[in-house]
Motif scaffolding. Sequence first.
Motif, PDB file in Angstrom:
ATOM      1  N   LYS A 189       2.084   4.970  -5.917  1.00  0.00           N
ATOM      2  CA  LYS A 189       2.697   3.641  -5.959  1.00  0.00           C
ATOM      3  C   LYS A 189       3.637   3.365  -4.794  1.00  0.00           C
ATOM      4  O   LYS A 189       4.227   2.288  -4.722  1.00  0.00           O
ATOM      5  CB  LYS A 189       3.447   3.465  -7.279  1.00  0.00           C
ATOM      6  N   ALA A 191       3.836   3.501  -0.545  1.00  0.00           N
ATOM      7  CA  ALA A 191       3.257   3.741   0.773  1.00  0.00           C
ATOM      8  C   ALA A 191       4.376   3.823   1.810  1.00  0.00           C
ATOM      9  O   ALA A 191       5.485   3.307   1.605  1.00  0.00           O
ATOM     10  CB  ALA A 191       2.283   2.631   1.136  1.00  0.00           C
ATOM     11  N   LEU A 205      -1.190   5.675   2.774  1.00  0.00           N
ATOM     12  CA  LEU A 205      -1.332   5.401   1.345  1.00  0.00           C
ATOM     13  C   LEU A 205      -1.347   6.719   0.581  1.00  0.00           C
ATOM     14  O   LEU A 205      -2.145   7.607   0.900  1.00  0.00           O
ATOM     15  CB  LEU A 205      -2.631   4.637   1.077  1.00  0.00           C
ATOM     16  N   GLU A 267       5.358  -5.136   0.844  1.00  0.00           N
ATOM     17  CA  GLU A 267       4.608  -4.320  -0.105  1.00  0.00           C
ATOM     18  C   GLU A 267       3.128  -4.422   0.219  1.00  0.00           C
ATOM     19  O   GLU A 267       2.682  -5.356   0.898  1.00  0.00           O
ATOM     20  CB  GLU A 267       4.877  -4.743  -1.550  1.00  0.00           C
ATOM     21  N   GLN A 285      -5.380   0.181  -6.608  1.00  0.00           N
ATOM     22  CA  GLN A 285      -3.989  -0.023  -7.002  1.00  0.00           C
ATOM     23  C   GLN A 285      -3.618  -1.467  -6.692  1.00  0.00           C
ATOM     24  O   GLN A 285      -3.850  -1.949  -5.578  1.00  0.00           O
ATOM     25  CB  GLN A 285      -3.070   0.926  -6.240  1.00  0.00           C
ATOM     26  N   MET A 288       1.786  -1.653  -4.251  1.00  0.00           N
ATOM     27  CA  MET A 288       2.515  -0.469  -3.802  1.00  0.00           C
ATOM     28  C   MET A 288       3.769  -0.917  -3.059  1.00  0.00           C
ATOM     29  O   MET A 288       3.703  -1.815  -2.211  1.00  0.00           O
ATOM     30  CB  MET A 288       1.679   0.368  -2.821  1.00  0.00           C
TER      31      MET A 288
END
Length: 542
Positions: A189, A191, A205, A267, A285, A288
Motif C-alpha cells: 500500500k 510506493a 511499487l 498517490e 491495488q 497507494m
Amino acid sequence: GEKGIHATGPALGMSVQRADIGLDGATFPAEVYRVSQGQPGVWRFQVSAPADVKAGMDGYLLVSSDSPYRLYAHLANYDLRVGERIGLVAYLYDQRESREKPLAQGIQSAVAKVQFPDGRERSLLMFDDGRHADGAAGDGVFGMLFTARQAGEYTAQVRVRGVTPKGETLLRTSEHFFPVLDVQARLGKGAVATTLDSNRWQVTLPVEGLTPGSRVMAFAEMWGLDSSGKPAPAGWFGGLTQVGKDGIPLGFDVRWLAYSGVHAPFEVRNVRLQDADTAIPLAAQTRMELKAPAVDVKRMPAVSTITDEMRMGPRPQRMQTQAAGGKLMLVHGYCAGSNPWPTSDFSSYAVFQDYHQNRTHDQFAQLIRNYGAQFPSFGIVAHSQGGAAALHLYTYYWSGLDYSSGSRLIQSVGTPYQGTALAGNLALLGQIFGVGCGSNWDLTYDGAALWLSGIPSWARSRVHYWTTSDKDVWWRWDYCNMATDPILDDPEDGVVEKWAAQLSGATNHGHKTGWCHTSGMRDPAQTSDHSRNAEMNAYGNR
C-alpha cells in the motif's frame, strides 16, 4: 425424423470438397460436405474411415447451417491463477442484430466440458440464475464457475441446446483455450519515488510473491491535488519491467505534474500487474500512498505540449550498425511456412524469418527487435499476427522503429488485433491430432482483449491497417475457406473477421473484397495485392 447422411446423397443436393481448417501455417486437411436441399429436423451423421485407420482414433466433426442464431461465449473473468474461481459465460444472439444483445429466451440447457492440464475432463452445468457470473437471473445469459487447482493449459467446449424464436430446435457449441498461472502476487500500500534526473522519477511499487528478475507488465495512474485542493490525475504510466529486490520499478516523467497542474501530496491509483507473456492479471491495488521527493510544481518550467519523451521515456543513444540505410521489414504471421510478401513489390526491404513457430506477441516482438538490430532503422509491413507483434514491439521496447523516418511506421493486413475464433478451435485440433504449431492464447478473443488493455493510444496511432474478405456475389456460396467459413462471422478473410481486425485509435485504410487471408483460399492472398503493396512500399518508414 432422422436422416442418414452419405457422400453419395444426390437427393439431398450433397457436394464434397477438400479444404484446410486452421490458422495461417497451422492447418489440418478436411473434407466439407454441403447439403443444399435438406429439411429441418434431427439429423444423424455417420462418419466412416479407411480400413487402415486405427480403431479409437479421435476425429473432428463441425456442423453448421445458415441460421442467423449464433452462440457467443467468453471467459467470465481474467483471474486465471491457481486457487481462483474461473468462469465461462454464454448466450444466443441474432446475427442480423447486435452481438451485444442476448436473446432472452432460447437456451434450454447449457454445459461446459472442461479439459484440465492433466488430461482429465469434467462437464459443468451452466445456469441463468444470477449466481454463476451470468448477470441477472432469467436474462438469457448462462454461466458457470469452477476453482482452478492446476497450472497449465485448459480447453473448454460450451454446448447449448434450445429453440429459436420460431420454435425450431438448435444445438450450438463454442471452443475455448486459456492458460492458468501458478502465481500468488500481492501489492503493498505504500510506493516510493526517487529522483533519476531533473525530469524523471523512479516509482517503486511494493510487491510480494514475485521472484526478483521476473518480467511483468505494470500500469498505474499518478494522482495529486489540483489548484482547488481536489484530487486530480496527473498522468498514466507503466510498461514492461523487471521485478527488483525492493519492488517493481517504473519511470514517471515529472513534467506531467507541470502539464496537469497537480501538486503534492501524491498517490498512485489503479495499479495493476500483468504477466509479460500472457497479460493475465497478477495483482491489483486501487490506491497507494506515495513517498515522493519534494517538488514545487509552480516553479517548474511550463509544459503546454505532451512530448514523446513524456510518454515513452528518454530514447537510448542509437547503436552503431554495419548496415547502411534503413529498411522496410516484411513480417509474416503465426506459424507461417514462408514469406507471404512478394519481394518484387518492395524496395530497400528486409525479410524477417521465423517460420513454423508459435510465439506469444512478446516473444515475436523480441525476435523482430533482435533481427532489426543489424539495421540503423526500420519500418514494418506485417501480415496477420506480425502486426500485433510489431505494435507490441513499439509499445514496450526500444528498437529500430524508434529511429525510422517516413509516413507510416507500422502497416498491417489481416491482423487479428481482437483475436480470432479459430484460435480456440486450433487448440482443440492440436489436442486431437497431436500436430501443429500449438495453441496461442494471444490470438484468442479473451487473450487479445487482455493484451490490448495495455496498449496506449500513442502507440496505436502509429499503426495503419487494412482488412479484406471474399468477393460476394448473389448466385453462389461465397467464402474464403470453406472449412472455416462456418466458424467465422461475415465478412471475414478465412481466418480473421472484419470486426476483430479493427484497432481503435489506429488508421483504418478500409476493407477490400476479393482477397483472402493466405494463398490456397478461394480468392487471392491479401498479401499479393500489388496495388496495396505499392502504397505500403511508398509510404513505409525506413
